[in-house]
Design a protein around this motif. Sequence first.
Motif, PDB file in Angstrom:
ATOM      1  N   HIS A  39      31.259  38.134  32.816  1.00 62.04           N
ATOM      2  CA  HIS A  39      31.791  38.396  34.238  1.00 62.04           C
ATOM      3  C   HIS A  39      32.655  37.388  34.874  1.00 62.04           C
ATOM      4  CE1 HIS A  39      28.006  36.374  35.355  1.00 62.04           C
ATOM      5  NE2 HIS A  39      28.814  35.931  36.573  1.00 62.04           N
ATOM      6  N   ALA A  40      32.368  36.134  34.461  1.00 65.07           N
ATOM      7  CA  ALA A  40      32.846  34.756  35.066  1.00 65.07           C
ATOM      8  C   ALA A  40      34.350  34.794  34.386  1.00 65.07           C
ATOM      9  CB  ALA A  40      32.210  33.568  34.745  1.00 65.07           C
ATOM     10  N   ARG A  43      36.379  37.199  36.138  1.00 61.85           N
ATOM     11  CA  ARG A  43      36.458  37.432  37.463  1.00 61.85           C
ATOM     12  C   ARG A  43      37.687  36.670  37.864  1.00 61.85           C
ATOM     13  NH1 ARG A  43      31.365  34.828  39.790  1.00 61.85           N
ATOM     14  NH2 ARG A  43      32.426  33.207  39.212  1.00 61.85           N
ATOM     15  N   ALA A  44      38.223  35.501  37.627  1.00 59.57           N
ATOM     16  CA  ALA A  44      39.478  34.805  38.208  1.00 59.57           C
ATOM     17  C   ALA A  44      40.496  35.507  37.900  1.00 59.57           C
ATOM     18  CB  ALA A  44      39.308  33.560  37.547  1.00 59.57           C
ATOM     19  N   LEU A  46      40.911  38.915  37.323  1.00 62.24           N
ATOM     20  CA  LEU A  46      40.782  40.034  38.193  1.00 62.24           C
ATOM     21  C   LEU A  46      41.081  39.849  39.801  1.00 62.24           C
ATOM     22  CD1 LEU A  46      38.174  42.653  36.899  1.00 62.24           C
ATOM     23  CD2 LEU A  46      40.555  42.891  37.151  1.00 62.24           C
ATOM     24  N   ASP A  47      40.525  38.603  40.262  1.00 66.16           N
ATOM     25  CA  ASP A  47      40.813  38.397  41.752  1.00 66.16           C
ATOM     26  C   ASP A  47      42.135  38.098  41.834  1.00 66.16           C
ATOM     27  OD1 ASP A  47      38.328  38.031  42.691  1.00 66.16           O
ATOM     28  OD2 ASP A  47      37.955  35.981  42.408  1.00 66.16           O
ATOM     29  N   LEU A  69      31.183  45.738  34.368  1.00 61.33           N
ATOM     30  CA  LEU A  69      32.357  45.873  35.575  1.00 61.33           C
ATOM     31  C   LEU A  69      31.161  45.573  36.831  1.00 61.33           C
ATOM     32  CD1 LEU A  69      35.502  47.466  35.389  1.00 61.33           C
ATOM     33  CD2 LEU A  69      34.957  45.124  35.233  1.00 61.33           C
ATOM     34  N   GLN A  71      28.199  44.271  37.314  1.00 62.88           N
ATOM     35  CA  GLN A  71      27.827  42.876  37.614  1.00 62.88           C
ATOM     36  C   GLN A  71      28.969  42.113  38.228  1.00 62.88           C
ATOM     37  OE1 GLN A  71      27.196  40.204  34.190  1.00 62.88           O
ATOM     38  NE2 GLN A  71      25.652  38.988  35.431  1.00 62.88           N
ATOM     39  N   LEU A  72      30.207  42.298  38.079  1.00 61.77           N
ATOM     40  CA  LEU A  72      31.431  41.890  38.654  1.00 61.77           C
ATOM     41  C   LEU A  72      31.581  42.305  40.291  1.00 61.77           C
ATOM     42  CD1 LEU A  72      34.544  41.649  36.284  1.00 61.77           C
ATOM     43  CD2 LEU A  72      33.929  39.692  37.833  1.00 61.77           C
ATOM     44  N   HIS A  75      29.109  40.501  42.316  1.00 64.79           N
ATOM     45  CA  HIS A  75      29.367  39.441  42.587  1.00 64.79           C
ATOM     46  C   HIS A  75      30.597  39.372  43.625  1.00 64.79           C
ATOM     47  CE1 HIS A  75      26.783  37.934  39.491  1.00 64.79           C
ATOM     48  NE2 HIS A  75      26.903  36.833  40.017  1.00 64.79           N
ATOM     49  N   GLN A  76      31.617  40.037  43.387  1.00 64.43           N
ATOM     50  CA  GLN A  76      33.042  39.898  44.044  1.00 64.43           C
ATOM     51  C   GLN A  76      33.460  41.245  44.563  1.00 64.43           C
ATOM     52  OE1 GLN A  76      33.350  37.009  43.407  1.00 64.43           O
ATOM     53  NE2 GLN A  76      35.528  36.568  44.052  1.00 64.43           N
ATOM     54  N   TRP A  80      37.197  42.503  47.242  1.00 69.61           N
ATOM     55  CA  TRP A  80      38.176  43.323  46.708  1.00 69.61           C
ATOM     56  C   TRP A  80      38.679  44.428  47.527  1.00 69.61           C
ATOM     57  CZ3 TRP A  80      36.267  43.559  41.041  1.00 69.61           C
ATOM     58  CH2 TRP A  80      36.299  42.148  40.092  1.00 69.61           C
TER      59      TRP A  80
END
Length: 234
Positions: A39-40, A43-44, A46-47, A69, A71-72, A75-76, A80
């Motif tokens: 996920h890490a 993440r960046a 996708l951010d 996804l 999990q992402l 977190h995020q 979004w």
Amino acid sequence: MIELRQVHAEWLDSLAPGDPLAIGSRRDIRRINRLIATHALLRAPLDRILCGATSIRIVDLGAGDGLTLLQLARHQGRNWPRVRLELLDMQPVVSARTLANYRDLGWDVEVIRADVFDWLARPASGAAPVIVANLFMHHFEGERLRALVQGIAARTSAFLCCEPRRSRTALAFSRLLGVIGCNEITRHDAMVSVRAGFNAQELSALWPEPDAWILRECAAGLFSHRFLAEAKRP
Ligand SMILES: C[S@@+](CC[C@H](N)C(=O)[O-])C[C@H]1O[C@@H](n2cnc3c(N)ncnc32)[C@H](O)[C@@H]1O
């Protein structure tokens, strides 16, 4: 680095979804994803892709149980835009609980049971989705891989995938999976996956019209290989 890709069938793909060995192997894949911090790694990029959008459609190819996804999203997701997520797999095993968890986060989610090539052959509808894939592209080789990459490029404005890195270190790690209790399916498929994994600029080399895209392909974490394609804005 292991010089040449070797793509062989993975045992999980031949098991019925309810087979206890398949259930165990999917559980193992979740643990491996946690261990290698998938996920890490997703993440960046996708951010960056999602930054500034007010709503977005994401298609996850080979989504399996749909938990990568999630999990992402946990977190995020609140940072979004509004997400409409399509979890595509020829053998989806997404539970009602997983769907409810996405919906609790405000995501609109749908499961699509389809072979990726059938899906790509359908006429596109709606806004171009962001397409993501985790541990999926390495199932394919030769003309099928080329057709897959080109089909994705024709459908999206951004594509992100995280795949096994074809390296001696990753192969050594996959040999140790028994130690953390992974079953025989996972142990077999992990070695097959590493040998079928990617290196260098192998996916970029297949991407059509590279001048119209920003392509980034690199080793990520200890065992993964990440590819990102973003259409250049006019
Ligand atoms: C190793 S699993 C990865 C699952 C998930 N992405 C994850 O991160 O846990 C690969 C998935 O790809 C799916 N798959 C393989 N070939 C496919 C195809 N041709 N079309 C659609 N899904 C496919 C399998 O059913 C399986 O769920």
